[in-house]
Design a protein around this motif. Sequence first.
Motif, PDB file in Angstrom:
ATOM      1  N   VAL A 132      48.206  36.336  46.290  1.00 49.70           N
ATOM      2  CA  VAL A 132      49.538  36.360  46.907  1.00 49.70           C
ATOM      3  C   VAL A 132      50.579  35.792  45.948  1.00 49.70           C
ATOM      4  O   VAL A 132      51.693  36.292  45.855  1.00 49.70           O
ATOM      5  CB  VAL A 132      49.537  35.588  48.247  1.00 49.70           C
ATOM      6  CG1 VAL A 132      50.958  35.389  48.759  1.00 49.70           C
ATOM      7  CG2 VAL A 132      48.693  36.325  49.279  1.00 49.70           C
ATOM      8  N   LEU A 133      50.214  34.753  45.203  1.00 47.65           N
ATOM      9  CA  LEU A 133      51.148  34.138  44.255  1.00 47.65           C
ATOM     10  C   LEU A 133      51.248  34.917  42.943  1.00 47.65           C
ATOM     11  O   LEU A 133      52.037  34.554  42.076  1.00 47.65           O
ATOM     12  CB  LEU A 133      50.731  32.691  43.963  1.00 47.65           C
ATOM     13  CG  LEU A 133      50.801  31.727  45.141  1.00 47.65           C
ATOM     14  CD1 LEU A 133      50.252  30.370  44.738  1.00 47.65           C
ATOM     15  CD2 LEU A 133      52.220  31.614  45.665  1.00 47.65           C
ATOM     16  N   GLU A 134      50.430  35.963  42.832  1.00 42.34           N
ATOM     17  CA  GLU A 134      50.380  36.782  41.613  1.00 42.34           C
ATOM     18  C   GLU A 134      50.043  35.933  40.386  1.00 42.34           C
ATOM     19  O   GLU A 134      50.660  36.034  39.326  1.00 42.34           O
ATOM     20  CB  GLU A 134      51.680  37.561  41.417  1.00 42.34           C
ATOM     21  CG  GLU A 134      51.944  38.532  42.550  1.00 42.34           C
ATOM     22  CD  GLU A 134      53.219  39.341  42.387  1.00 42.34           C
ATOM     23  OE1 GLU A 134      53.892  39.235  41.347  1.00 42.34           O
ATOM     24  OE2 GLU A 134      53.526  40.101  43.330  1.00 42.34           O
ATOM     25  N   VAL A 135      49.030  35.095  40.578  1.00 41.07           N
ATOM     26  CA  VAL A 135      48.520  34.225  39.528  1.00 41.07           C
ATOM     27  C   VAL A 135      47.150  34.743  39.126  1.00 41.07           C
ATOM     28  O   VAL A 135      46.307  35.017  39.989  1.00 41.07           O
ATOM     29  CB  VAL A 135      48.404  32.765  40.037  1.00 41.07           C
ATOM     30  CG1 VAL A 135      47.671  31.891  39.061  1.00 41.07           C
ATOM     31  CG2 VAL A 135      49.773  32.206  40.364  1.00 41.07           C
ATOM     32  N   GLU A 136      46.921  34.887  37.838  1.00 39.58           N
ATOM     33  CA  GLU A 136      45.607  35.300  37.343  1.00 39.58           C
ATOM     34  C   GLU A 136      44.665  34.099  37.467  1.00 39.58           C
ATOM     35  O   GLU A 136      44.895  33.058  36.829  1.00 39.58           O
ATOM     36  CB  GLU A 136      45.715  35.756  35.887  1.00 39.58           C
ATOM     37  CG  GLU A 136      44.409  36.053  35.211  1.00 39.58           C
ATOM     38  CD  GLU A 136      43.602  37.131  35.922  1.00 39.58           C
ATOM     39  OE1 GLU A 136      42.380  36.946  36.040  1.00 39.58           O
ATOM     40  OE2 GLU A 136      44.197  38.141  36.349  1.00 39.58           O
ATOM     41  N   PRO A 137      43.621  34.198  38.296  1.00 36.69           N
ATOM     42  CA  PRO A 137      42.725  33.061  38.507  1.00 36.69           C
ATOM     43  C   PRO A 137      42.139  32.480  37.211  1.00 36.69           C
ATOM     44  O   PRO A 137      42.075  31.263  37.052  1.00 36.69           O
ATOM     45  CB  PRO A 137      41.630  33.625  39.410  1.00 36.69           C
ATOM     46  CG  PRO A 137      42.296  34.734  40.144  1.00 36.69           C
ATOM     47  CD  PRO A 137      43.254  35.340  39.142  1.00 36.69           C
ATOM     48  N   ALA A 138      41.726  33.326  36.297  1.00 32.96           N
ATOM     49  CA  ALA A 138      41.128  32.822  35.053  1.00 32.96           C
ATOM     50  C   ALA A 138      42.138  32.018  34.247  1.00 32.96           C
ATOM     51  O   ALA A 138      41.794  30.970  33.671  1.00 32.96           O
ATOM     52  CB  ALA A 138      40.582  33.974  34.225  1.00 32.96           C
ATOM     53  N   THR A 139      43.369  32.477  34.200  1.00 34.30           N
ATOM     54  CA  THR A 139      44.424  31.760  33.478  1.00 34.30           C
ATOM     55  C   THR A 139      44.705  30.419  34.156  1.00 34.30           C
ATOM     56  O   THR A 139      44.866  29.394  33.486  1.00 34.30           O
ATOM     57  CB  THR A 139      45.711  32.608  33.413  1.00 34.30           C
ATOM     58  OG1 THR A 139      45.396  33.856  32.786  1.00 34.30           O
ATOM     59  CG2 THR A 139      46.809  31.914  32.650  1.00 34.30           C
ATOM     60  N   PHE A 140      44.759  30.424  35.483  1.00 33.87           N
ATOM     61  CA  PHE A 140      44.987  29.212  36.259  1.00 33.87           C
ATOM     62  C   PHE A 140      43.893  28.187  35.958  1.00 33.87           C
ATOM     63  O   PHE A 140      44.177  27.017  35.679  1.00 33.87           O
ATOM     64  CB  PHE A 140      45.013  29.565  37.749  1.00 33.87           C
ATOM     65  CG  PHE A 140      45.352  28.419  38.656  1.00 33.87           C
ATOM     66  CD1 PHE A 140      46.643  28.236  39.104  1.00 33.87           C
ATOM     67  CD2 PHE A 140      44.368  27.543  39.095  1.00 33.87           C
ATOM     68  CE1 PHE A 140      46.960  27.187  39.963  1.00 33.87           C
ATOM     69  CE2 PHE A 140      44.673  26.492  39.941  1.00 33.87           C
ATOM     70  CZ  PHE A 140      45.974  26.316  40.376  1.00 33.87           C
ATOM     71  N   ILE A 141      42.643  28.621  36.006  1.00 32.11           N
ATOM     72  CA  ILE A 141      41.517  27.715  35.767  1.00 32.11           C
ATOM     73  C   ILE A 141      41.517  27.221  34.326  1.00 32.11           C
ATOM     74  O   ILE A 141      41.256  26.042  34.069  1.00 32.11           O
ATOM     75  CB  ILE A 141      40.188  28.400  36.139  1.00 32.11           C
ATOM     76  CG1 ILE A 141      40.141  28.614  37.661  1.00 32.11           C
ATOM     77  CG2 ILE A 141      38.988  27.584  35.668  1.00 32.11           C
ATOM     78  CD1 ILE A 141      39.045  29.525  38.140  1.00 32.11           C
ATOM     79  N   LYS A 142      41.844  28.104  33.395  1.00 32.52           N
ATOM     80  CA  LYS A 142      41.916  27.689  31.991  1.00 32.52           C
ATOM     81  C   LYS A 142      42.961  26.588  31.822  1.00 32.52           C
ATOM     82  O   LYS A 142      42.712  25.597  31.132  1.00 32.52           O
ATOM     83  CB  LYS A 142      42.254  28.881  31.100  1.00 32.52           C
ATOM     84  CG  LYS A 142      42.263  28.541  29.634  1.00 32.52           C
ATOM     85  CD  LYS A 142      42.552  29.764  28.791  1.00 32.52           C
ATOM     86  CE  LYS A 142      42.586  29.355  27.315  1.00 32.52           C
ATOM     87  NZ  LYS A 142      42.947  30.462  26.450  1.00 32.52           N
ATOM     88  N   GLN A 143      44.101  26.740  32.468  1.00 33.15           N
ATOM     89  CA  GLN A 143      45.146  25.706  32.392  1.00 33.15           C
ATOM     90  C   GLN A 143      44.642  24.403  32.989  1.00 33.15           C
ATOM     91  O   GLN A 143      44.864  23.332  32.438  1.00 33.15           O
ATOM     92  CB  GLN A 143      46.418  26.156  33.098  1.00 33.15           C
ATOM     93  CG  GLN A 143      47.539  25.150  32.974  1.00 33.15           C
ATOM     94  CD  GLN A 143      48.830  25.616  33.606  1.00 33.15           C
ATOM     95  OE1 GLN A 143      48.918  26.706  34.177  1.00 33.15           O
ATOM     96  NE2 GLN A 143      49.855  24.792  33.506  1.00 33.15           N
ATOM     97  N   LEU A 144      43.946  24.487  34.102  1.00 33.67           N
ATOM     98  CA  LEU A 144      43.393  23.297  34.732  1.00 33.67           C
ATOM     99  C   LEU A 144      42.420  22.594  33.795  1.00 33.67           C
ATOM    100  O   LEU A 144      42.458  21.370  33.640  1.00 33.67           O
ATOM    101  CB  LEU A 144      42.697  23.671  36.044  1.00 33.67           C
ATOM    102  CG  LEU A 144      42.062  22.537  36.837  1.00 33.67           C
ATOM    103  CD1 LEU A 144      43.115  21.539  37.307  1.00 33.67           C
ATOM    104  CD2 LEU A 144      41.297  23.105  38.030  1.00 33.67           C
ATOM    105  N   LEU A 145      41.570  23.355  33.132  1.00 33.38           N
ATOM    106  CA  LEU A 145      40.591  22.763  32.213  1.00 33.38           C
ATOM    107  C   LEU A 145      41.261  22.192  30.962  1.00 33.38           C
ATOM    108  O   LEU A 145      40.856  21.146  30.466  1.00 33.38           O
ATOM    109  CB  LEU A 145      39.549  23.812  31.815  1.00 33.38           C
ATOM    110  CG  LEU A 145      38.639  24.267  32.956  1.00 33.38           C
ATOM    111  CD1 LEU A 145      37.753  25.403  32.487  1.00 33.38           C
ATOM    112  CD2 LEU A 145      37.824  23.120  33.496  1.00 33.38           C
TER     113      LEU A 145
END
Length: 82
Positions: free
Chosen positions: A63-76
């Motif tokens: 819904v937020l149009e966020v790529e999950p892999a990119t989001f997780i990479k940023q978190l890591l």
Amino acid sequence: MSKSVFSKKYHRFRQLLIQARKVAKLTQSELSEKLSRPQSYVSKYERGERRLDLIEFLEVAEVLEVEPATFIKQLLEDKEED
């Protein structure tokens, strides 16, 4: 391995979700409507009162149009800076 919703990593996860919602220019109510959930659902995970499981996270990311892999990479990457 911490199971707490109050871990630094989970706090950063919540911050990134809030940031993504704001970048999408959505209020909690607007996001919850798009998710077909009550506004309290968004409020509770943003405040850390409930945890998102993987499937829920993927729904929010879509819904937020966020790529999950990119989001997780940023978190890591943020974790490495701690």
